[in-house]
Design a protein around this motif. Structure first.
Motif, PDB file in Angstrom:
ATOM      1  N   ASP A 193       0.847  -1.190   0.000  1.00  0.00           N
ATOM      2  CA  ASP A 193       0.000   0.000   0.000  1.00  0.00           C
ATOM      3  C   ASP A 193       0.886   1.244   0.000  1.00  0.00           C
ATOM      4  OD1 ASP A 193      -1.701   2.108   0.548  1.00  0.00           O
ATOM      5  OD2 ASP A 193      -2.739   1.113   2.214  1.00  0.00           O
ATOM      6  N   TYR A 196       1.366   6.834   0.373  1.00  0.00           N
ATOM      7  CA  TYR A 196       2.241   8.003   0.573  1.00  0.00           C
ATOM      8  C   TYR A 196       3.373   8.066  -0.442  1.00  0.00           C
ATOM      9  CZ  TYR A 196      -0.700   8.308   4.533  1.00  0.00           C
ATOM     10  OH  TYR A 196      -1.835   8.417   5.296  1.00  0.00           O
ATOM     11  N   THR A 219      -3.177   5.819  -4.070  1.00  0.00           N
ATOM     12  CA  THR A 219      -4.345   6.693  -4.058  1.00  0.00           C
ATOM     13  C   THR A 219      -3.919   8.086  -4.479  1.00  0.00           C
ATOM     14  OG1 THR A 219      -6.018   7.704  -2.639  1.00  0.00           O
ATOM     15  CG2 THR A 219      -3.941   7.158  -1.587  1.00  0.00           C
ATOM     16  N   SER A 221      -5.448  10.518  -3.043  1.00  0.00           N
ATOM     17  CA  SER A 221      -5.947  11.305  -1.898  1.00  0.00           C
ATOM     18  C   SER A 221      -4.856  12.152  -1.252  1.00  0.00           C
ATOM     19  CB  SER A 221      -6.544  10.381  -0.845  1.00  0.00           C
ATOM     20  OG  SER A 221      -7.715   9.760  -1.334  1.00  0.00           O
ATOM     21  N   LYS A 222      -3.723  11.546  -0.921  1.00  0.00           N
ATOM     22  CA  LYS A 222      -2.709  12.275  -0.164  1.00  0.00           C
ATOM     23  C   LYS A 222      -1.955  13.260  -1.063  1.00  0.00           C
ATOM     24  CE  LYS A 222      -4.332   9.630   3.048  1.00  0.00           C
ATOM     25  NZ  LYS A 222      -4.247   8.244   3.123  1.00  0.00           N
TER      26      LYS A 222
HETATM   27  C1  LIG Z   1      -5.129   7.262   3.526  1.00  0.00           C
HETATM   28  C2  LIG Z   1      -4.741   5.855   3.322  1.00  0.00           C
HETATM   29  C3  LIG Z   1      -5.460   5.015   2.474  1.00  0.00           C
HETATM   30  C4  LIG Z   1      -6.817   5.352   1.921  1.00  0.00           C
HETATM   31  O1  LIG Z   1      -6.840   6.295   0.973  1.00  0.00           O
HETATM   32  P1  LIG Z   1      -8.149   6.611   0.139  1.00  0.00           P
HETATM   33  O2  LIG Z   1      -7.715   6.420  -1.265  1.00  0.00           O
HETATM   34  O3  LIG Z   1      -8.454   8.025   0.463  1.00  0.00           O
HETATM   35  O4  LIG Z   1      -9.252   5.679   0.500  1.00  0.00           O
HETATM   36  C5  LIG Z   1      -4.991   3.733   2.247  1.00  0.00           C
HETATM   37  N1  LIG Z   1      -3.896   3.290   2.850  1.00  0.00           N
HETATM   38  C6  LIG Z   1      -3.189   4.051   3.695  1.00  0.00           C
HETATM   39  C7  LIG Z   1      -1.983   3.502   4.357  1.00  0.00           C
HETATM   40  C8  LIG Z   1      -3.609   5.356   3.974  1.00  0.00           C
HETATM   41  O5  LIG Z   1      -2.937   6.086   4.858  1.00  0.00           O
END
Ligand SMILES: *Cc1c(COP(=O)(O)O)cnc(C)c1O
Length: 360
Positions: A193, A196, A219, A221-222
């Motif tokens: 995963d 980051y 993702t 997202s970050k």
């Molecule tokens: C934030 C995070 C996610 C989830 O991210 P989304 O795409 O927003 O659902 C997944 N894994 C880790 C380690 C995270 O910190």
């Protein structure tokens, strides 16, 4: 006639009855440094471009079910380093991908394994998918206890392992050689995963071809697009084809797809923001190190796990001063008196340090 409450008590799975819905702390009026969001908004010109593109989206139609155009845009974004040999799957956030992978591998009696503390959604999805779950503690300094993980793999024979690289909520990057040993020893699928990735600047993708039992998950997202919910995973097409069967049709809405296309054209801008956040993270760690009674841990992410003398009191004082961070005290024994501080703008970081500084 039974009430809805009685019926729910009778019919809902007991393990679901026992938990609470995912709680998101209200942040109105506070400097929000609790959720690893990118603090920078899109520049005016990109927002205008986005407005025009979104106005054109045919929202009367179902979205492109495969997300083909978004996949091409991800592949064309060189900094993501997605090899043509690997297939891609898109999720409504990577949270949905965790659920899809767990659901797909949840044969009766199958086990999911993860280190602890790590991302809480792994264990949550083991429960939802009715998988057994095995957690292996990190060492007290949050480094990876590779021998303990290898022993647990031998014992539990997990069908599925999640490893966050870097890890959340600890922020550190486990050594790649250790992760490769774990992947090589695992009898099941290992999901690396890389939520980051923009802040770590290293990727398991570089060695993915040597490991047929691994896939990489990420993702946007970050990186600055937490609001659109777009996660992706890639790896051998044999895995992705199975996950595509579990993926809900149309899981990626048209507005998300259109937004991703526009913003990925400006990937350079997002990468510059990530570079800025990396520099500000390192400066934040320096400032924290200089503070009495405050112990920041190394981070390759856009947050810094920090131990203080009394996390509950410090969290409350910071909130009183208008700064919201994440209080992890009580989450896991190893996280006692730990706060997780997201990296914000320089002004936000200064306000956070000010609020954190114990009264002299
Ligand atoms: C934030 C995070 C996610 C989830 O991210 P989304 O795409 O927003 O659902 C997944 N894994 C880790 C380690 C995270 O910190």
């Amino acid at each position: 006639m039974k009430t809805a409450q009685q019926l729910a008590a009778e019919l809902v799975r007991p393990e679901i009855r026992a938990i609470n819905a995912y709680h998101v702390a209200p942040a109105t009026g506070l400097i929000k440094l609790d959720a690893m969001e990118n603090p920078y908004r899109l520049p005016e010109a990109v927002r205008a471009e986005l407005g025009r593109a979104l106005a054109d989206v045919a929202i009367n139609r179902y979205p492109d079910a495969s997300g083909a155009v978004v996949k091409t845009a991800l592949r064309d974004t060189a900094t993501l380093g997605i090899d043509a040999r690997h297939a891609l799957i898109l999720g409504n956030g990577s949270d949905e991908l965790i659920q899809i992978v767990a659901t797909t591998l949840a044969k009766p009696g199958a086990t999911m394994l993860a280190v602890e503390p790590s991302f809480v959604m792994y264990k949550a999805n083991a429960m939802l998918a009715q998988m057994r779950y095995a957690g292996v503690p990190l060492r007290a300094d949050f480094t990876l206890d590779t021998d303990a993980v290898l022993a647990a793999i031998g014992r539990e024979k997990p069908a599925l392992v999640f490893l966050a690289y870097p890890n959340n909520p600890t922020g550190n990057l486990f050594p790649l050689a250790d992760i490769e040993r774990i992947v090589a020893a695992a009898p099941g699928l290992v999901v690396i995963d890389e939520a980051y990735h923009p802040f770590a600047q290293v990727s398991f993708a570089d060695v993915l071809d040597a490991h047929p039992n691994a896939i990489v998950m990420r993702t946007l997202s970050k990186l600055g697009l937490a609001g659109i919910r777009l996660g992706y995973a890639f790896g051998d097409p044999a895995w992705i084809a199975e996950f595509d069967k579990t993926r809900p049709p149309y899981n990626l809405n048209s507005l998300t797809q259109a937004t991703a296309l526009i913003v990925l054209r400006h990937a350079d801008m997002l990468n510059e923001q990530a570079a800025r956040l990396r520099r500000d993270r390192d400066a934040l760690i320096e400032s924290l190190r200089a503070m009495e009674g405050v112990e920041p841990f190394p981070s390759a992410a856009n947050f810094v796990l920090t131990r203080v003398a009394d996390a509950n009191a410090t969290f409350a004082r910071m909130k009183g001063a208008g700064v919201l961070v994440k209080n992890l005290h009580g989450w896991h024994p190893l996280l006692s008196n730990c706060l997780r501080l997201s990296v914000g703008t320089p002004d936000e970081n200064a306000a956070m340090l000010q609020a954190l500084q114990p009264a002299a």
